[in-house]
Structure formats: structure tokens, C-alpha cells
Enzyme design. Sequence first.
Site, mmCIF file in Angstrom:
data_model
loop_
_atom_site.group_PDB
_atom_site.id
_atom_site.type_symbol
_atom_site.label_atom_id
_atom_site.label_comp_id
_atom_site.label_asym_id
_atom_site.label_seq_id
_atom_site.Cartn_x
_atom_site.Cartn_y
_atom_site.Cartn_z
ATOM 1 N N GLU A 217 0.823 -1.211 0.000
ATOM 2 C CA GLU A 217 0.000 0.000 0.000
ATOM 3 C C GLU A 217 0.856 1.259 0.000
ATOM 4 O O GLU A 217 1.922 1.309 0.630
ATOM 5 C CB GLU A 217 -0.910 0.004 1.225
ATOM 6 C CG GLU A 217 -2.081 -0.935 1.027
ATOM 7 C CD GLU A 217 -2.882 -1.134 2.286
ATOM 8 O OE1 GLU A 217 -3.934 -0.521 2.422
ATOM 9 O OE2 GLU A 217 -2.433 -1.931 3.128
ATOM 10 N N CYS B 221 3.637 8.472 0.903
ATOM 11 C CA CYS B 221 4.003 7.567 1.992
ATOM 12 C C CYS B 221 4.122 6.162 1.397
ATOM 13 O O CYS B 221 3.150 5.636 0.850
ATOM 14 C CB CYS B 221 2.926 7.628 3.068
ATOM 15 S SG CYS B 221 3.212 6.453 4.392
ATOM 16 N N CYS C 221 3.943 -6.612 8.308
ATOM 17 C CA CYS C 221 4.994 -6.148 9.232
ATOM 18 C C CYS C 221 5.170 -7.186 10.333
ATOM 19 O O CYS C 221 4.184 -7.706 10.858
ATOM 20 C CB CYS C 221 4.598 -4.805 9.843
ATOM 21 S SG CYS C 221 5.880 -4.145 10.926
ATOM 22 N N CYS D 279 3.084 -3.791 17.035
ATOM 23 C CA CYS D 279 2.576 -2.591 17.717
ATOM 24 C C CYS D 279 1.063 -2.740 17.857
ATOM 25 O O CYS D 279 0.371 -2.975 16.857
ATOM 26 C CB CYS D 279 2.920 -1.334 16.922
ATOM 27 S SG CYS D 279 4.679 -1.211 16.548
ATOM 28 N N CYS E 122 -1.648 -0.654 15.717
ATOM 29 C CA CYS E 122 -1.487 -0.592 14.266
ATOM 30 C C CYS E 122 -2.113 -1.807 13.582
ATOM 31 O O CYS E 122 -1.828 -2.946 13.947
ATOM 32 C CB CYS E 122 0.007 -0.520 13.950
ATOM 33 S SG CYS E 122 0.360 -0.694 12.208
ATOM 34 N N CYS F 86 -2.165 6.890 9.297
ATOM 35 C CA CYS F 86 -1.159 6.164 10.061
ATOM 36 C C CYS F 86 -1.776 5.023 10.852
ATOM 37 O O CYS F 86 -2.769 5.217 11.566
ATOM 38 C CB CYS F 86 -0.536 7.095 11.088
ATOM 39 S SG CYS F 86 0.841 7.977 10.446
HETATM 40 S S1 SF4 Z 1 3.463 0.805 13.559
HETATM 41 FE FE1 SF4 Z 1 2.671 -0.938 12.330
HETATM 42 S S2 SF4 Z 1 3.840 -0.924 10.430
HETATM 43 FE FE2 SF4 Z 1 4.943 0.373 11.898
HETATM 44 S S3 SF4 Z 1 6.424 -1.012 12.894
HETATM 45 FE FE3 SF4 Z 1 4.588 -1.059 14.182
HETATM 46 S S4 SF4 Z 1 3.376 -2.800 13.427
HETATM 47 FE FE4 SF4 Z 1 4.897 -2.304 11.839
#
Ligand code: SF4
Length: 372
Positions: free
Chosen positions: A93, A106, A113, A117, A120, A344
Amino acid sequence: MADRQNLCDLTQPELGLLVAELGEPPYRARQIFAAIHRRRSRSFDEMSDLPKDMRLKLNQTATVSTLKLESRYLSTDGTRRYLFKTYDNLPVETVFIPEERRDTICFSSQSGCPLQCTFCLTAQLGLLRNLAAGEIVEQIIVALNDAYGSGVKTPRGTNLVGMGAGEPFLNFEALMKAIRIMAEPKGLRIVPRRVTVSTAGVVPRIRELATIPDRPNLAISLAAPTDELRDELMPINKKWPLRELLSACKDFERSLKRGERFTFEYVMLDGVNDSDEHARQLANLLNRYELRPKVNLIPHNPAEPLPYRPSPSERVEAFREILESKGVHTFVRKPRGRDIFAACGQLAARSGADFPGPLSNLRRTRVESLTV
Ligand code: SF4
């Protein structure tokens, strides 16, 4: 495509070697490089300055377009989100954010990933794979073509941010190669100074970046002022706790040259990390390490099924004031593209069917109607 070489992946000297292998003169490499990166051609057929037999030869062994654009979503604020599929069918994306002075793209550095986190959505995909340098470059080429038209010079010097899906510093080599390719004066001419890369805190790479002369700007996603809270929100903190992260940041700050920027990003989660006490702890932490960066406060972008809400604007303002009163330069980032899952923390390869609101809000553009 797996058996064909993606030429977007090659630096100009590497392209020279490939052209020599094909028995062609060196100036052909310069022509191809300019066609891919200056004119942003997406096929050999568009490269009419190459002889037909050479285009045929290239078509058999190489490609300049591996990302397949599946959908483009247009936000009410003008932000565009592109959902691509790689040659092996993985999601990528990219977000184009129009701004008054300079537009921003971006990009993603990984499909999915591996970091977890908790605020996210991308984390829920897990790591699908690292992107190649050429796949990073292609995202920019497609977004530029869509925004300004194919072959049209980039107006006003577009900014790039590596804040899409993935942890860029876990794909460091490809990331830095893409940045070098995009900086070529005979190509896209997007210099590293115009690129900002955000990391969740991969300490060895922060230290490595500090030694590289031509480098992008650095942003650190912090999200919490204490190890206890950061362990919970960003599990990478268990590997590189705040004392290690901030001491690497201090060394990075010492290496800054004129015009380079260094920021901390702080996502604001209602009732989780946004109290006055958190603000004081954050200011004290940065002051203890004598860090003088800018702090960007980012109100969390709602992303079902994540259990967080954005901090109310009065809370964000109170937080900002406390940081400022303790000498920390603080800005509040305006959310962009929330309605199309482009903001974000919202990138998770969502398509129209996944959207909670009525589809009429979504303004999805069929791919067939795009020339990118
Ligand atoms: S915020 Fe999301 S994309 Fe960024 S490092 Fe953490 S899990 Fe990965």
C-alpha cells in the site's frame, strides 16, 4: 515475473552491466534509466527511443512494472490510497497526500509487518515479505504518474515518507538502495533530504544511519514515555528498551548536519498514553538525554478491531502545552485519509468490502480507468 529482472531494481551502473551483457552500447543504459525514472515509463513499448529489436529482447528477459494496481481509493480530503499486488500476490500500500506547498508520498517497505505494535492494523498481517528496492521505487513512480501524469516533471519537489506498512529498518539494504536510485539526478531526483524514514526503534540501524553521509531524515515512533507502557504498546521495546533507544538517538542527533531533521512520533491513545503525567514523563525523558528533536503528536486513527480511540483534541492540546512548557518543540499532526483507511496505523490491505461506512463515501476508482 519471478524469472524476469525488474529494471526498477537497478542502479545506473548495474543497468550498464545488464546492457553490456545484451551486447548493447553503454548509452543504452542511460536511455533506459531516463525512461524508467525521468519519464516514468511503465513498459518497454513506451521507450520509443530504443530500437524495436532491443525492446523485444528486453521484453523477454526483463520488466519495468511488477506491481499490479488493484484499487485506488480517494479520500474526501484529496488523499489517495493505492492497493497493489506484487508478482507473488502480496499486498503493498502507498498513500499520496496532497499538500499546499509540497505533496507527500508515503511508501511501504514490507508487505505486512513483523512487529506487533498494538495500535497498528498492519501488525495483524504479520510479515509477508520484504519488498525489493525496485518495488519501493515503483510505488513512487505509480503515485507520481497518477498525481501529475506520466512523463510530467514532478512539481514542487515531492516529499517521501517511509511510514507505510512495514518496519523500514528491517529491510535496510533495499530501503537504502531505493533511496539511492530515487536520488539520481538523471532519474526521479528525489534527494535523501526530501525523504523521512520512521522506525519503531531498531537500534543498530539507527546507529548505522548515523554513519551514512547521504541519508534520509529519521523519525522514531515512541508511543510511550516509560518502558512499562512501551513494552505493552510496542513489543520491540523488550529487545531495545528506552535507555538503548534514546542513547542511539543521542548519537544520531550528534551526527546531524545542517538541514537534516530528526523527529519523534507519538501516537495519542485516549486514556492510555495521553495524561498530563505521561506528558511530563516524556518531556523529562527527552530532557534527561538532552535531546532537542521535534515531537509530532499523532491522534490515533480509529482502526477496528483495535481497542483504541483517538485522544480528544483538548487532551492533545493540553499534552502539547506541557511538552512546550518544558522546552520540547511539539506539533500536532493532522490526520489525512482516515475515511479510506489511508492514515497512520490503518494500512492493512483493506478493500471496499471491509469498510464500515457506505461505499458511496469511498470513491473507489476502477483500475482500468487509470493510466499509471
Ligand atoms: S506501527 Fe505498524 S507498520 Fe509500523 S512497525 Fe509497528 S506494526 Fe509495523
